[in-house]
Scaffold this motif. Structure first.
Motif, mmCIF file in Angstrom:
data_model
loop_
_atom_site.group_PDB
_atom_site.id
_atom_site.type_symbol
_atom_site.label_atom_id
_atom_site.label_comp_id
_atom_site.label_asym_id
_atom_site.label_seq_id
_atom_site.Cartn_x
_atom_site.Cartn_y
_atom_site.Cartn_z
ATOM 1 N N ILE A 72 0.841 -1.200 0.000
ATOM 2 C CA ILE A 72 0.000 0.000 0.000
ATOM 3 C C ILE A 72 0.874 1.247 0.000
ATOM 4 C CG2 ILE A 72 -1.683 1.322 1.360
ATOM 5 C CD1 ILE A 72 -2.902 -1.243 2.307
ATOM 6 N N HIS A 79 -5.497 4.224 4.378
ATOM 7 C CA HIS A 79 -4.928 2.906 4.684
ATOM 8 C C HIS A 79 -5.895 1.958 5.391
ATOM 9 C CE1 HIS A 79 -0.487 4.458 4.378
ATOM 10 N NE2 HIS A 79 -1.159 4.544 3.251
ATOM 11 N N LEU A 83 -6.586 -1.847 4.573
ATOM 12 C CA LEU A 83 -5.925 -2.855 5.418
ATOM 13 C C LEU A 83 -6.927 -3.867 5.983
ATOM 14 C CD1 LEU A 83 -3.353 -0.633 7.364
ATOM 15 C CD2 LEU A 83 -2.801 -2.538 5.832
ATOM 16 N N VAL A 93 0.848 -7.730 4.100
ATOM 17 C CA VAL A 93 0.750 -6.401 3.480
ATOM 18 C C VAL A 93 1.880 -5.502 3.967
ATOM 19 C CG1 VAL A 93 -1.065 -5.805 5.181
ATOM 20 C CG2 VAL A 93 -0.718 -4.348 3.186
ATOM 21 N N CYS A 95 2.750 -1.741 4.268
ATOM 22 C CA CYS A 95 1.986 -0.499 4.262
ATOM 23 C C CYS A 95 2.942 0.672 4.466
ATOM 24 C CB CYS A 95 0.937 -0.549 5.383
ATOM 25 S SG CYS A 95 -0.045 0.938 5.482
ATOM 26 N N THR A 100 -1.564 4.959 9.640
ATOM 27 C CA THR A 100 -2.876 5.578 9.468
ATOM 28 C C THR A 100 -2.787 6.966 10.094
ATOM 29 O OG1 THR A 100 -5.243 5.261 9.898
ATOM 30 C CG2 THR A 100 -3.742 4.514 11.623
ATOM 31 N N ILE A 121 1.197 -7.267 8.918
ATOM 32 C CA ILE A 121 1.476 -5.895 8.455
ATOM 33 C C ILE A 121 2.922 -5.514 8.747
ATOM 34 C CG2 ILE A 121 0.899 -3.444 8.728
ATOM 35 C CD1 ILE A 121 -1.870 -4.252 9.668
#
Ligand code: ISE
Length: 336
Positions: A72, A79, A83, A93, A95, A100, A121
């Protein structure tokens, strides 16, 4: 799994750079999808990702069955909405920072990850993969010059885009120092103070900058951050560390020096992507390797939450000028 098939969400500057990186300089991964609300950008991204498909949404990419992981690279405000379905699908993922933009949202993301029982994450704090910062962390931990007392952090951007607003000085830019100071010292940040400096008349009218941000850690280290986003000449991230019996410095550009016409000169970086190219490469390779092994290898969602809590304190101090202490929720065992 032969190759990690990655869908990239957001094909702006950072997203398209990651697309090229994944397809040309990373082993074990291929870009299999691109998602961007701007169709032209998504289409342009396909030049570097000929095998990729354009998806309208994260949900569509998940249900295609052609995506093993997501990267991302959209602004932080978007986000959480992306997510949560990725976590629900149990996919890894990467990110980009910030995780955020509010503490509540960060805690919801952490709770959703914890509910999966897996660390899915990894947050894009690339400085954790920079050679200089890694050497400095080792030096701090070795303790040969005694205790670390002070960090002078210089963070200078030549200019910023039109959509860069005042809170982004803290939420987007100093976000890196919130993470790296904690990473280097191994100690939480206990106070944040933002001071306005003499305004740069070259700054866009909406911005009061440069600013000075003073961080203190629980271990007693002070970090002084000069945050500058209209310095024009180039991009610089330099850190000087002051120990009890010595000083060290990382981040100064090292390249050819030229003596000509009575002048000594060296090229300087002009943007963060080339400045941190090696760190981004290592970060993404480490993430791909970790994701294939079912884990992460950099900043976790909890690290992302901690930085968002520091950003909240920083924004309050930017408004009031007061020294503000971030408040942190107790860390769940899942993140210990
Ligand atoms: C940008 O978003 C980054 O992440 C860069 O590393 C940082 O130096 C810059 O100030 C931010 O705007």
């Amino acid at each position: 799994m032969e190759q990690l098939r990655v869908a990239v969400v957001g094909a702006g500057a950072m997203g398209s750079d990651h697309i090229v990186r994944l397809n040309t300089r990373t082993s074990g991964a291929v870009v299999s999808g691109v998602i961007d609300h701007d169709g032209a950008k998504a289409q342009a991204a396909l030049k570097a990702a000929p095998e990729a498909v354009i998806y309208e949404s994260v949900a569509e990419a998940i249900s295609s069955g052609q995506v093993d992981a997501f990267l991302i690279a959209t602004p932080g405000d978007y986000h959480e909405a992306d997510l949560l379905p990725i976590l629900a699908a149990g996919l890894p993922v990467f990110c980009e920072k910030p995780l955020t933009t509010s503490v509540e949202s960060a805690l919801r993301i952490c709770a959703a990850e914890e509910a999966t029982g897996k660390h899915l994450i990894q947050v894009g704090y690339h400085r954790r993969f920079d050679e200089g910062y890694l050497a400095l962390k080792q030096q701090i931990e070795a303790g040969a010059m005694g205790e670390l007392l002070l960090l002078h952090c210089t963070h200078r951007n030549p200019r910023v885009p039109d959509w860069y607003a005042s809170p982004m000085l803290i939420a987007d830019s100093v976000s890196h120092e919130f993470d790296i100071v904690r990473f280097l010292t191994g100690s939480p940040i206990t106070s944040v103070e933002v001071k306005a400096l003499k305004r740069n008349s070259l700054a866009p009218e909406r911005l009061q900058e440069p600013i000075l941000v003073i961080l203190r850690t629980e271990s007693g280290v002070t970090a002084i951050v000069e945050m500058n986003v209209s310095i024009q000449f180039g991009y610089q991230v330099i850190t000087e560390a002051v120990f009890e019996s010595g000083v060290s410095e990382i981040g100064r550009t090292q390249s050819m020096t030229t003596w000509s016409a009575g002048t000594i000169s060296q090229p300087e970086h002009t943007w963060y992507i080339p400045r941190f190219a090696a760190a981004y490469d290592l970060e993404i390779q480490s993430w791909v390797d970790a994701a294939r092994a079912g884990t992460i290898s950099g900043a976790s969602a909890w690290d992302g939450y901690i930085s968002v809590a520091c950003v909240k304190a920083g924004l309050a101090s930017q408004q009031s000028g007061d020294v503000v202490s971030p408040s942190y929720q107790p860390r769940p065992a899942f993140y210990s």
